[in-house]
Motif scaffolding. Structure first.
Motif, PDB file in Angstrom:
ATOM      1  N   ARG A 293      40.615  -1.752  25.787  1.00 50.77           N
ATOM      2  CA  ARG A 293      40.810  -1.744  27.247  1.00 50.77           C
ATOM      3  C   ARG A 293      39.473  -1.677  27.973  1.00 50.77           C
ATOM      4  O   ARG A 293      39.278  -2.350  28.983  1.00 50.77           O
TER       5      ARG A 293
ATOM      6  N   PHE B 296      47.415   5.031  39.367  1.00 53.08           N
ATOM      7  CA  PHE B 296      47.439   4.587  37.967  1.00 53.08           C
ATOM      8  C   PHE B 296      46.115   3.937  37.617  1.00 53.08           C
ATOM      9  O   PHE B 296      45.506   3.279  38.473  1.00 53.08           O
ATOM     10  N   PRO B 297      45.637   4.142  36.396  1.00 50.28           N
ATOM     11  CA  PRO B 297      46.284   4.892  35.327  1.00 50.28           C
ATOM     12  C   PRO B 297      46.355   6.381  35.637  1.00 50.28           C
ATOM     13  O   PRO B 297      45.467   6.932  36.284  1.00 50.28           O
TER      14      PRO B 297
ATOM     15  N   ARG C 196      56.135   0.749  35.124  1.00 45.84           N
ATOM     16  CA  ARG C 196      54.921   1.287  34.528  1.00 45.84           C
ATOM     17  C   ARG C 196      55.142   1.583  33.049  1.00 45.84           C
ATOM     18  O   ARG C 196      56.219   2.029  32.653  1.00 45.84           O
TER      19      ARG C 196
ATOM     20  N   ASP D  19      49.888   2.505  31.751  1.00 47.41           N
ATOM     21  CA  ASP D  19      49.676   3.064  33.088  1.00 47.41           C
ATOM     22  C   ASP D  19      49.720   4.588  33.077  1.00 47.41           C
ATOM     23  O   ASP D  19      49.104   5.240  33.918  1.00 47.41           O
TER      24      ASP D  19
ATOM     25  N   PHE E 175      40.890   7.088  35.235  1.00 46.80           N
ATOM     26  CA  PHE E 175      42.154   7.568  35.797  1.00 46.80           C
ATOM     27  C   PHE E 175      42.030   7.747  37.307  1.00 46.80           C
ATOM     28  O   PHE E 175      40.998   8.149  37.828  1.00 46.80           O
TER      29      PHE E 175
END
Length: 766
Positions: free
Chosen positions: A167, A272-273, A297, A314, A335
Motif C-alpha cells: 500500500r 478513512f483509513p 468500507r 479502510d 490514518f
C-alpha cells in the motif's frame, strides 16, 4: 560501470552548474535518467527475469525519486509551472515502481525501513547523479576501529506486513493533511501561569446540569446502511461529526450502540483509513459491525504479526495486546481517524498499552490535524476522577502539564480563573463541550426497559461458612492488634495526636480514623508484597466467600431457569464456575460456558448455543472473559455469584443482557454472603457507581469515597471491630461478643434468607 568523475577547479564547477541550469530549464536533468532506468527494470519484470543489477537499479531509482521530490518541493528557484510539471513526471516514475513491485513482490523488501544500501547501489547512485549533471556524494571516510566492544542492538520487535508495504508503494508520497482549519488561539493570556489540570479534574467532582455536549438533530438519511434503523441518540453523534466535530468521549451506558455510532461518525467525517484499537475479545465483533453499518468500507483485523491482513483496507482493527508489534507502521500509515474502544483500559499512563495509544494519537494528529478521535467507554471512571487524564490526552485536549490550545482558548473565552466564583461549573461545561457525550438508557432509549439490581442475602451455614467467619474475625483481630500497638507506641514516645498531626477523632467517636486508614493501607501493602503474614488476607477471604456461595448461587440460577427462562450466570473464579456447571449437570439443566482459555471458535459456538438452542437454559460466564463484547438479550435475568472490586465490571456484566433489542425487564440478582465482608463490598460498589453518576450525569446523589475499594473494605472491617470492642468496654456495655464471638454466634444462623419477592421472582405466587 562508468568511471566516477573527479573533482576539478572552480571553472569546471561553474561550467557544471551552468550545464545543470540549462538541463533544468529544458526539462532535462535527473528525471530522464530515472525514467530510463525504471523502464529497463519494468521490461525485465514483464519478462519475469529481474537480475541482481536490475534489483539494485530499482532500489536506487526509488531512493532518488524520494529525494528529488523533496528537493523540487522546496527549491525556490523553480517556478510553479515547472514545479508542477516535474512533480507530475516524478509521480509517473513512482507509478511504474509500484506496478513493477506488484509483478515481483520481492522488490518490496528493498524499500523497507532499515533496508541495506549495498556499495554497488551507492556507486550506481553516484553514476546516475553524474549523468544528470549533479555532484556525486563524496566517498565516506573510513572509520577508525575502536578498542571498545559495543554490544549489537537487539533486533526490533516491530513488524511490517507485506501488504502494508504494498500500500505504501502504491501511494509512496502520501502527503500530510495541511488543509485543516488552524487551531484557535486564545484571545487573552489570563490563564498562562495557572496550573489548570487539577482544577479541571476537580470540576467533575461537583454536580452540574450538563451531562453531554450540545448535539444537533440527526439527518433522516444515513448513507451506507442496509435494513438497519439508527436510533435518535445515535444519529446525533453522526450529525455532529458531519458538521465538523472531531473529538468525542462517547461515554454512553453500555448497550446503546457505541460501535455503530463510531463507525458512522467516521463515515460522516470521511476519517478513512480508520484505526480501531480494542480488547482482544471484541475484534471479531468490530469487523462484523463494520460490515453491517459501513458496507462500502473494507475492514481488516490484525492477528499476531499481521500476516494476511489487507493493507489497503479502510478500517484497521488491532487489539491492545499486540499493539507494540505494529505501532511503528501504524504511525506511518496515514490514518485520518482513531477509535479506542473500552478506553478505560488506558487509564494507567505508565502502562505500555497507554503509551502506545498516546504515541499513535500524536502521530496521527501530526499527519492529519483534522483527524477524528473517539474514546468509547461505558464506564469512564473506575476508581478516581483522574482516570480521565489519559483519555483527555488521547483526544488531544491536554498534554502532560496543561490544556492544549483548543481547550485553553475555550477556557480563556470564559473569562474566569480558578480563583473566581463559578470557575468550576464553567470549566466542567467547557470540557464537556469539547466532546463528552453521556446518555443513559432511561433518557434516550424508551424501548429498553429499566434494569434493577436485587441483593439476595444467603447464610453460609456449613463448615466452609464457619471457617470464613473465623478467618474474617482473625483478619479483623489482626488489624485491631496493629491499631492498638501503634497507639500504645505513640503514647509511650510522647508524640500523641493522629498520624497526620490532628487529633484523629474526626467523628467524635473516640477512634483515630487517620490511623485506621494507615493500618488498612499497611495490610494491603503487605498483601501485595507477599510478606508471609499468617492468616487470610482480604483477597483470599473474598475467594473463599465466592467458593462458599457457589452452590447456593447455582441453585438459585437453576430455580430461575425453571421458572422464568434463560439465565446468565457470572462468576469471577474458575472454581466457582466449575461448581455451578456441576450443579446444573446434576439437575439436568443444559448450559454453555464462556471462559478466558477458550478458542474463538469454541466461544462463538457456546454463545450461539445459548442464543438459539432452547435446551441450553443457562450460560456460565467469566466476569473478565465475558464482561464485554457479547450480546445475550435472550435472557432477562442475571445472577452475579461473586462481587467484583469495581462497579464498572458489574455494570459491564449486567449490560450483556440490558442492551438494545431487550424486550423484558432486566433483573440482576447479586448473591451476598450475609454477616461477612461481602455485604460491605456490595455497598462500596454502589458508592463507586454514585461517583460516576455525579461526575458524568450531573446527579445530586451522595457519593462514596473515590479511594480504592480494597482499602475501604479493610477500613470498614477495622472500624466495625473497634466499635464493637469499644461498646463492650464502655460503662453500661452490653457485653456483646467481639469479632471472634460474632463468628461463633453467626455459625448458627439460618441456612438461606429468602429474598424480597418481586413481580419477576420465581418465588412469587403463581
Amino acid at each position: 560501470m562508468a568511471q566516477r568523475p573527479q573533482r576539478r577547479g572552480g571553472t569546471q564547477n561553474a561550467s557544471r552548474h551552468q550545464s545543470r541550469d540549462r538541463r533544468h530549464q529544458d526539462g532535462e536533468g535527473l528525471i530522464p535518467v530515472l525514467a530510463k532506468a525504471v523502464r529497463q527494470v519494468e521490461a525485465a519484470a514483464q519478462r519475469g527475469k529481474i537480475r541482481p543489477n536490475q534489483r539494485t537499479a530499482y532500489q536506487v531509482v526509488a531512493l532518488l525519486v524520494r529525494e528529488e521530490r523533496a528537493r523540487v518541493k522546496t527549491d525556490a528557484s523553480i517556478s510553479e509551472g515547472e514545479r508542477t510539471a516535474m512533480m507530475t513526471r516524478l509521480d509517473g516514475i513512482a507509478t511504474i515502481l509500484a506496478k513493477t513491485a506488484a509483478r515481483d513482490t520481492s522488490l518490496l523488501a528493498l524499500l523497507a525501513d532499515g533496508a541495506a544500501v549495498s556499495p554497488a547501489a551507492a556507486s550506481l547512485r553516484n553514476d546516475m547523479l553524474a549523468a544528470a549533471g549533479r555532484e556525486p556524494d563524496p566517498e565516506p571516510e573510513p572509520e577508525a576501529e575502536s578498542d571498545d566492544t559495543v554490544a549489537a542492538a537487539p533486533a526490533p520487535k516491530g513488524v511490517v506486513p507485506q501488504t502494508v508495504i504494498a500500500r505504501q508503494l502504491a501511494n509512496p508520497f502520501l502527503a500530510p493533511d495541511f488543509e485543516a482549519a488552524r487551531t484557535p488561539k486564545p484571545t487573552t493570556n489570563r490563564l498562562a501561569n495557572w496550573e489548570l489540570l487539577s482544577p479541571l479534574f476537580r470540576s467533575f467532582e461537583y454536580g452540574g446540569d450538563a451531562t453531554s455536549m450540545p448535539l444537533p438533530e440527526p439527518s433522516s438519511v444515513v448513507h451506507g446502511i442496509k435494513d438497519l434503523a439508527l436510533m435518535h441518540h445515535q444519529g446525533q453523534v453522526v450529525a455532529a461529526a458531519a458538521e465538523g466535530h472531531r473529538t468525542f468521549l462517547l461515554a454512553d451506558e453500555p448497550g446503546l450502540g457505541k460501535t455503530a455510532q463510531a463507525l458512522l461518525a467516521a463515515d460522516a467525517a470521511n476519517a478513512f483509513p480508520l484505526l480501531v484499537v480494542v480488547p482482544n475479545v471484541v475484534k471479531a465483533n468490530w469487523a462484523h459491525e463494520a460490515e453491517l453499518w459501513t458496507p462500502r468500507r473494507t475492514a481488516t483485523v490484525i492477528h499476531g504479526d499481521g500476516e494476511g491482513i489487507d493493507g489497503f483496507a479502510d478500517i484497521v482493527i488491532v487489539n491492545y495486546e499486540i499493539l507494540d508489534r505494529h505501532v511503528g507502521w501504524l504511525g506511518r500509515h496515514g490514518f485520518r481517524g482513531m477509535v479506542v474502544d473500552e478506553a478505560h483500559f488506558i487509564k494507567n499512563k505508565t502502562s505500555q498499552r497507554s503509551q502506545h495509544v498516546l504515541a499513535l494519537a500524536d502521530r496521527i494528529r501530526e499527519w492529519s490535524p483534522n483527524a477524528l478521535f473517539m474514546a468509547l467507554t461505558g464506564t469512564p471512571l473506575i476508581n478516581d476522577i483522574e482516570d480521565f487524564r489519559a483519555i483527555w490526552q488521547f483526544l488531544g485536549w491536554i498534554d502532560d502539564k496543561k490544556p492544549r490550545p483548543a481547550l485553553m482558548a475555550a477556557l480563556e473565552a470564559k473569562g474566569l480563573a480558578p480563583s473566581d466564583h463559578g470557575f468550576y461549573t464553567s470549566a466542567r461545561n467547557t470540557v464537556i463541550d469539547m466532546g463528552i457525550v453521556r446518555r443513559r438508557k432511561v433518557d434516550v432509549a424508551s424501548d429498553i426497559p429499566a434494569r434493577r439490581v436485587a441483593d439476595l442475602p444467603v447464610e453460609l451455614d456449613d463448615a466452609l461458612g464457619r471457617s470464613i467467619r473465623a478467618a474474617e474475625a482473625e483478619l479483623a483481630a489482626r488489624l485491631v492488634e496493629r491499631y492498638r500497638y501503634t497507639l500504645s507506641t505513640r503514647a509511650e514516645s510522647g508524640l500523641g495526636g493522629a498520624v497526620d498531626g490532628s487529633d484523629g477523632d474526626e467523628d467524635g467517636d473516640g477512634l483515630d480514623h487517620a490511623l485506621i486508614r494507615r493500618v488498612a493501607a499497611a495490610e494491603l501493602k503487605n498483601t501485595g508484597t507477599g510478606s508471609g503474614e499468617k492468616g487470610d488476607n482480604v483477597f483470599t477471604l473474598m475467594r473463599k466467600i465466592g467458593q462458599a456461595k457457589a452452590g447456593l448461587a447455582a441453585d438459585y440460577a437453576a430455580q430461575l431457569a425453571r421458572n422464568v427462562g434463560k439465565v446468565v450466570f457470572f462468576a469471577k473464579h474458575l472454581d466457582v464456575m466449575d461448581v455451578a456447571e456441576e450443579t446444573f449437570a446434576k439437575r439436568g439443566i443444559g448450559y454453555a460456558s464462556i471462559r478466558g482459555d477458550q478458542s474463538a471458535k469454541s466461544r462463538k459456538e457456546n454463545i450461539e448455543a445459548f442464543l438459539t438452542d432452547p435446551e441450553v437454559e443457562i450460560i456460565v460466564c467469566s466476569l473478565t472473559a465475558a464482561g464485554v463484547g457479547i450480546n445475550l438479550q435472550v435472557a432477562s435475568n442475571v445472577v452475579l455469584a461473586e462481587l467484583s472490586w469495581t462497579s464498572a465490571e458489574q455494570t459491564q456484566a449486567i449490560d450483556r443482557v440490558h442492551r438494545i433489542g431487550q424486550t423484558e425487564p432486566v433483573t440482576a440478582w447479586r448473591i451476598i454472603a450475609a454477616q461477612t465482608i461481602d455485604s460491605r463490598l456490595a455497598q462500596l460498589i454502589d458508592d463507586k457507581a454514585g461517583l460516576a453518576a455525579r461526575a458524568l450525569d450531573g446527579s445530586d446523589e451522595e457519593v462514596g469515597s473515590s479511594a480504592d475499594v480494597q482499602l475501604e473494605a479493610l477500613v470498614s472491617l477495622l472500624t466495625d471491630a473497634l466499635e464493637k470492642e469499644r461498646a463492650v468496654a464502655l460503662p453500661g456495655g452490653t457485653g456483646a461478643p467481639g469479632p471472634a464471638g460474632d463468628a461463633a454466634a453467626q455459625a448458627t444462623a439460618a441456612p438461606l434468607a429468602a429474598p424480597s419477592v418481586s413481580p419477576f421472582s420465581p418465588f412469587s405466587a403463581s
